[in-house]
Design a protein around this motif. Sequence first.
Motif, PDB file in Angstrom:
ATOM      1  N   UNK A 163      32.917   9.298 -24.818  1.00  0.00           N
ATOM      2  CA  UNK A 163      33.878   8.275 -24.497  1.00  0.00           C
ATOM      3  C   UNK A 163      34.195   8.359 -23.033  1.00  0.00           C
ATOM      4  N   UNK A 164      33.933   9.701 -22.563  1.00  0.00           N
ATOM      5  CA  UNK A 164      34.178   9.974 -21.214  1.00  0.00           C
ATOM      6  C   UNK A 164      35.413  11.037 -20.988  1.00  0.00           C
ATOM      7  N   UNK A 165      36.267  11.344 -22.099  1.00  0.00           N
ATOM      8  CA  UNK A 165      37.279  12.258 -22.039  1.00  0.00           C
ATOM      9  C   UNK A 165      36.840  13.621 -21.849  1.00  0.00           C
ATOM     10  N   UNK A 166      37.385  14.506 -21.315  1.00  0.00           N
ATOM     11  CA  UNK A 166      37.556  15.715 -21.203  1.00  0.00           C
ATOM     12  C   UNK A 166      38.469  16.397 -22.011  1.00  0.00           C
ATOM     13  N   UNK A 218      34.799  25.249 -25.905  1.00  0.00           N
ATOM     14  CA  UNK A 218      33.406  25.314 -25.476  1.00  0.00           C
ATOM     15  C   UNK A 218      32.969  26.553 -24.805  1.00  0.00           C
ATOM     16  N   UNK A 219      31.978  26.987 -24.608  1.00  0.00           N
ATOM     17  CA  UNK A 219      31.494  28.040 -24.027  1.00  0.00           C
ATOM     18  C   UNK A 219      32.094  28.339 -22.718  1.00  0.00           C
ATOM     19  N   UNK A 241      32.449  19.509 -19.643  1.00  0.00           N
ATOM     20  CA  UNK A 241      31.473  18.287 -20.082  1.00  0.00           C
ATOM     21  C   UNK A 241      32.425  17.387 -20.736  1.00  0.00           C
ATOM     22  N   UNK A 242      32.285  15.995 -20.433  1.00  0.00           N
ATOM     23  CA  UNK A 242      32.899  14.708 -21.198  1.00  0.00           C
ATOM     24  C   UNK A 242      32.685  14.516 -22.429  1.00  0.00           C
ATOM     25  N   UNK A 290      40.588  11.403 -16.841  1.00  0.00           N
ATOM     26  CA  UNK A 290      40.397  11.191 -18.168  1.00  0.00           C
ATOM     27  C   UNK A 290      40.240  12.399 -18.919  1.00  0.00           C
ATOM     28  N   UNK A 291      41.284  12.738 -19.194  1.00  0.00           N
ATOM     29  CA  UNK A 291      41.401  14.026 -20.220  1.00  0.00           C
ATOM     30  C   UNK A 291      42.415  13.618 -21.560  1.00  0.00           C
TER      31      UNK A 291
END
Length: 70
Positions: A13-16, A27-28, A9-10, A54-55
């Motif tokens: 701002x779109x980053x992963x 995260x889960x 899930x990003x 975009x990470x």
Amino acid sequence: MSLFYVNKNAQDNGDHEVHSASCSYLPKKENCHPLGYHTACSTALTAAKKVYPKSNGCYYCSYSSYTAPE
């Protein structure tokens, strides 16, 4: 070596975000894409960018690969 994951899930701002398996902000499991074992968060970030271009590193566990949002 540490096991790393990238959040499916990003952020707003779109980053992963890339997290180590021991991160308290991980995260889960169903929201994590495994990146495997890496000696540094920079190589985990490189692997994450192959899946999600975009990470970004997690501020808390991958700070050396973290870039503040603009």
